[in-house]
Write an enzyme that holds these catalytic residues in place. Structure first.
Site, short mmCIF file in Angstrom:
data_model
loop_
_atom_site.label_atom_id
_atom_site.label_comp_id
_atom_site.label_asym_id
_atom_site.label_seq_id
_atom_site.Cartn_x
_atom_site.Cartn_y
_atom_site.Cartn_z
N ASN A 106 0.88 -1.17 0.00
CA ASN A 106 0.00 0.00 0.00
C ASN A 106 0.92 1.21 0.00
OD1 ASN A 106 -1.71 2.12 0.46
ND2 ASN A 106 -2.63 1.29 2.31
N LYS B 268 3.16 0.71 3.27
CA LYS B 268 2.85 -0.39 4.18
C LYS B 268 2.95 -1.67 3.37
CE LYS B 268 0.03 2.47 7.14
NZ LYS B 268 0.45 3.72 6.52
N ASP C 204 -9.91 0.00 -3.95
CA ASP C 204 -10.84 0.29 -2.86
C ASP C 204 -12.26 0.48 -3.39
OD1 ASP C 204 -8.61 0.23 -1.25
OD2 ASP C 204 -8.72 2.34 -0.66
#
Length: 161
Positions: free
Chosen positions: A9, A16, A144
């Protein structure tokens, strides 16, 4: 040879990540983050799940996402075993409703969606481009917005008089 999947991410000032062993059941091997990219307060947190060892590197300037991902690659044991890289992407417009193999066309679509997620999509795209140079394997985007495409239209549409 053990196969593994790296999940990334990449956001505007951080990366991350988690590395999963792909056996009969996927299991997390490492997870961590690179924070404060481009600042003098950059830090790396890296945790081995099997040994519960935490590594924290503080106060070293990580100038950009490329340097951050190279540090992540150095921390992974046997990065050559990475057979797939998954990328979280904030906005895929209405075009993407499921995990998608990343191609030039997909990268262009992510770029076209920058006005819809100006703080996220540029960093997501940069993370993809750098990871493609470091890991020569299939790259998958998970959007997302795909999550929201599965709920009833009435639930995601704003009510406007």
């Amino acid at each position: 040879m053990a196969r593994s999947m790296l999940v990334i991410n990449s956001s505007s000032s951080s990366i991350k990540y988690a590395l999963y062993h792909l056996g009969r059941v996927a299991s997390c091997i490492f997870q961590g983050s690179v924070e404060g990219i481009g600042t003098s307060k950059s830090s790396i947190s890296h945790k081995s799940i099997s040994t519960a060892q935490d590594l924290k590197i503080m106060g070293k300037c990580i100038r950009d996402h490329e340097a951050g991902l190279k540090k992540v690659m150095d921390l992974l044991q046997q990065p050559q075993n990475v057979c797939t890289v998954g990328h979280q992407v904030v906005h895929g417009n209405e075009k993407f409703s499921k995990p998608t193999h990343i191609t030039q066309e997909v990268k262009k679509a992510i770029e076209r969606a920058i006005p819809l997620a100006p703080l996220h999509n540029p960093a997501n795209l940069e993370g993809i481009q750098i990871a493609e140079e470091l890991f020569h394997c299939p790259h998958i985007a998970v959007f997302d917005t795909a999550f929201h495409s599965t709920i009833p239209q009435l639930s995601y549409m704003y009510r406007i008089p």
